[in-house]
Enzyme design. Structure first.
Site, PDB file in Angstrom:
ATOM      1  N   ILE A  12       0.813  -1.218   0.000  1.00 13.87           N
ATOM      2  CA  ILE A  12       0.000   0.000   0.000  1.00 13.87           C
ATOM      3  C   ILE A  12       0.844   1.266   0.000  1.00 13.87           C
ATOM      4  O   ILE A  12       0.328   2.375   0.107  1.00 13.87           O
ATOM      5  CB  ILE A  12      -1.004   0.041   1.172  1.00 13.87           C
ATOM      6  CG1 ILE A  12      -0.291   0.155   2.508  1.00 13.87           C
ATOM      7  CG2 ILE A  12      -1.957  -1.124   1.121  1.00 13.87           C
ATOM      8  CD1 ILE A  12      -1.168   0.687   3.605  1.00 13.87           C
ATOM      9  N   LEU A  14       3.824   4.017   1.247  1.00 17.14           N
ATOM     10  CA  LEU A  14       4.274   4.618   2.510  1.00 17.14           C
ATOM     11  C   LEU A  14       3.211   5.593   2.995  1.00 17.14           C
ATOM     12  O   LEU A  14       3.377   6.803   2.994  1.00 17.14           O
ATOM     13  CB  LEU A  14       5.622   5.306   2.292  1.00 17.14           C
ATOM     14  CG  LEU A  14       6.478   5.582   3.518  1.00 17.14           C
ATOM     15  CD1 LEU A  14       6.645   4.350   4.387  1.00 17.14           C
ATOM     16  CD2 LEU A  14       7.837   6.109   3.118  1.00 17.14           C
ATOM     17  N   HIS A  15       2.052   5.030   3.374  1.00 15.95           N
ATOM     18  CA  HIS A  15       0.938   5.839   3.843  1.00 15.95           C
ATOM     19  C   HIS A  15       0.886   5.830   5.370  1.00 15.95           C
ATOM     20  O   HIS A  15       1.880   5.513   6.003  1.00 15.95           O
ATOM     21  CB  HIS A  15      -0.356   5.357   3.200  1.00 15.95           C
ATOM     22  CG  HIS A  15      -0.356   5.582   1.723  1.00 15.95           C
ATOM     23  ND1 HIS A  15      -0.470   6.829   1.166  1.00 15.95           N
ATOM     24  CD2 HIS A  15      -0.195   4.730   0.687  1.00 15.95           C
ATOM     25  CE1 HIS A  15      -0.394   6.739  -0.146  1.00 15.95           C
ATOM     26  NE2 HIS A  15      -0.225   5.459  -0.465  1.00 15.95           N
ATOM     27  N   ALA A  16      -0.236   6.162   5.952  1.00 17.96           N
ATOM     28  CA  ALA A  16      -0.348   6.447   7.386  1.00 17.96           C
ATOM     29  C   ALA A  16       0.337   5.433   8.311  1.00 17.96           C
ATOM     30  O   ALA A  16       1.230   5.796   9.070  1.00 17.96           O
ATOM     31  CB  ALA A  16      -1.806   6.607   7.778  1.00 17.96           C
ATOM     32  N   ALA A  19       4.127   4.844   7.466  1.00 20.18           N
ATOM     33  CA  ALA A  19       4.856   6.091   7.742  1.00 20.18           C
ATOM     34  C   ALA A  19       5.025   6.282   9.239  1.00 20.18           C
ATOM     35  O   ALA A  19       6.083   6.703   9.706  1.00 20.18           O
ATOM     36  CB  ALA A  19       4.135   7.284   7.126  1.00 20.18           C
TER      37      ALA A  19
END
Length: 88
Positions: A12, A14-16, A19
């Protein structure tokens, strides 16, 4: 100063959540940390800055570290990005 290229393998990007995991690890180091995606740069200790990169699976990122623990920092953070998997 040290730098390392990494191909993002997390499905998915480097999202929430990924990160946040990266920032939590990065804040354990004294070194300055920059993540580059193309011409964009992000503060490696800021979740908002990292998410603004919009890094997706397959993107090439460059991690740059500068400071007293830069060698250990770059080794651990590049390893984290290369082997990070999102929980289902």
């Amino acid at each position: 100063m040290r730098s390392q290229k990494v191909i993002l393998k997390n499905k998915i990007g480097l999202h929430a959540r990924p990160a946040a995991i990266f920032v939590k690890k990065a804040r354990n180091f004294d070194s300055e940390i920059i993540i580059k995606k193309g011409i964009q740069e992000a503060n490696g200790k800021s979740i908002i800055s990292i998410m603004a990169l919009g890094a997706m699976k397959g993107d090439e990122l460059i991690i740059i570290t500068k400071g007293s623990d830069e060698d250990k920092c770059i080794a651990e953070l590049s390893n984290l990005l290369e082997f990070m998997e999102e929980e289902e």
